[in-house]
Design an enzyme around this catalytic site. Structure first.
Site, PDB file in Angstrom:
ATOM      1  N   PRO A 149       0.723  -1.329  -0.091  1.00 59.55           N
ATOM      2  CG  PRO A 149      -0.019  -0.950   2.288  1.00 59.55           C
ATOM      3  CD  PRO A 149       0.592  -2.158   1.419  1.00 59.55           C
ATOM      4  CG  ASN A 150      -0.064   4.181   1.516  1.00 61.10           C
ATOM      5  OD1 ASN A 150      -0.987   4.815   0.995  1.00 61.10           O
ATOM      6  ND2 ASN A 150      -0.031   3.688   2.568  1.00 61.10           N
ATOM      7  NE  ARG A 204       4.040   6.535   1.664  1.00 63.61           N
ATOM      8  CZ  ARG A 204       4.552   5.159   1.971  1.00 63.61           C
ATOM      9  NH1 ARG A 204       4.729   4.350   1.337  1.00 63.61           N
ATOM     10  NH2 ARG A 204       4.247   4.973   3.245  1.00 63.61           N
ATOM     11  CE1 TYR A 255       9.137   4.641   2.790  1.00 60.85           C
ATOM     12  CE2 TYR A 255       7.552   6.287   2.932  1.00 60.85           C
ATOM     13  CZ  TYR A 255       8.300   5.214   3.319  1.00 60.85           C
ATOM     14  OH  TYR A 255       7.552   4.825   4.516  1.00 60.85           O
ATOM     15  CG  ASN A 315       8.495  -2.330  -0.193  1.00 56.25           C
ATOM     16  OD1 ASN A 315       8.192  -2.209   1.096  1.00 56.25           O
ATOM     17  ND2 ASN A 315       8.989  -1.115  -0.324  1.00 56.25           N
ATOM     18  CB  ALA A 333       1.711  -0.137   5.985  1.00 59.32           C
ATOM     19  CD  GLU A 337      10.663  -8.117   4.848  1.00 58.48           C
ATOM     20  OE1 GLU A 337      11.204  -9.209   5.108  1.00 58.48           O
ATOM     21  OE2 GLU A 337      10.560  -7.024   5.723  1.00 58.48           O
ATOM     22  CG  HIS A 383      11.354  -2.932   3.899  1.00 64.32           C
ATOM     23  ND1 HIS A 383      10.026  -2.922   3.925  1.00 64.32           N
ATOM     24  CD2 HIS A 383      11.731  -4.061   4.420  1.00 64.32           C
ATOM     25  CE1 HIS A 383       9.546  -3.681   4.412  1.00 64.32           C
ATOM     26  NE2 HIS A 383      10.459  -4.690   4.633  1.00 64.32           N
ATOM     27  NE  ARG A 428      10.834   5.482   8.287  1.00 65.57           N
ATOM     28  CZ  ARG A 428       9.725   5.378   7.384  1.00 65.57           C
ATOM     29  NH1 ARG A 428       9.737   4.581   6.426  1.00 65.57           N
ATOM     30  NH2 ARG A 428       8.764   6.254   7.336  1.00 65.57           N
TER      31      ARG A 428
HETATM   32  C1  DQA Z   1       8.440   0.746   3.501  1.00 65.65           C
HETATM   33  C2  DQA Z   1       8.670   0.869   5.076  1.00 65.65           C
HETATM   34  C3  DQA Z   1       7.405   0.717   5.766  1.00 65.65           C
HETATM   35  O1  DQA Z   1       7.627   0.737   7.091  1.00 65.65           O
HETATM   36  C4  DQA Z   1       6.156   1.636   5.362  1.00 65.65           C
HETATM   37  O2  DQA Z   1       5.051   1.408   5.716  1.00 65.65           O
HETATM   38  C5  DQA Z   1       6.245   1.662   3.645  1.00 65.65           C
HETATM   39  C6  DQA Z   1       7.500   1.445   2.985  1.00 65.65           C
HETATM   40  C7  DQA Z   1       9.850   0.914   2.667  1.00 65.65           C
HETATM   41  O3  DQA Z   1       9.822   0.514   1.455  1.00 65.65           O
HETATM   42  O4  DQA Z   1      10.741   1.622   3.366  1.00 65.65           O
HETATM   43  O5  DQA Z   1       5.123   2.091   3.121  1.00 65.65           O
HETATM   44  O6  DQA Z   1       8.241  -0.835   3.281  1.00 65.65           O
END
Ligand code: DQA
Length: 159
Positions: A22-23, A30, A35, A87, A90, A111, A113, A120
């Site tokens: 998501p997002n 964003r 990011y 990825n 959240a 995985e 990120h 963080r």
């Molecule tokens: C994320 C890190 C997560 O904590 C966050 O909720 C994201 C992006 C990253 O790519 O750094 O949406 O996965």
């Protein structure tokens, strides 16, 4: 009579699936301090170009709906996807359901990120995926996806 050519399963290109949670469709605008400024489209395009050179079928999928991600993971099994790069965004920190889906299909995954989740907020320090992953890349921005793909291309060559 000439023997007819058949396409055997082994002659198909290996498949790699890239999943974005998501997002991540908002990448580019964003929170660029976390990011970066690359859009998701650009990230996917870079991966697709690299995969094409390696003659690997790569598909990218982003969703803001947990059930849709779970169903995409189920479909990956039927499509004989060899590896997943994910990825979970959240859902990394919340989703037993997505974790269970990956376990159910038992497709090896990396995985990724963009940000370093360990540098963080405390709630981002736990991942429901890391103990199942082949490996985890966190904090290397968009390059994390490219590095994950390089690893998998190398692995596909030696599998
Ligand atoms: C994320 C890190 C997560 O904590 C966050 O909720 C994201 C992006 C990253 O790519 O750094 O949406 O996965």
């Amino acid at each position: 009579m000439k023997k007819q050519k058949t396409t055997s399963k082994s002659s198909l290109r290996p498949r790699v699936l890239v999943l974005h949670g998501p997002n991540l469709n908002l990448l580019g605008t964003r929170e660029p301090q976390h990011y970066g400024s690359m859009t998701l489209e650009d990230i996917n395009l870079t991966l697709a170009r690299r995969a094409e050179i390696a003659e690997v079928d790569l598909e990218s999928f982003q969703t803001n709906h947990e059930g849709a991600l779970i169903e995409r993971i189920h479909a990956a099994k039927k499509q004989e996807v060899r590896y997943i790069i994910i990825n979970p965004a959240a859902w990394t920190h919340t989703s037993v359901a997505v974790r269970d889906a990956l376990m159910a299909v038992s497709i090896p995954f990396i995985e990724v990120h963009l940000s370093n989740i360990y540098a963080r907020e405390a709630f981002r320090h736990h991942s429901f995926f890391s103990d199942l992953a082949v490996g985890v890349i966190s904090g290397l921005g968009h390059q994390g996806y490219q590095l994950a793909l390089e690893y998998l291309l190398n692995k596909l060559n030696t599998d």
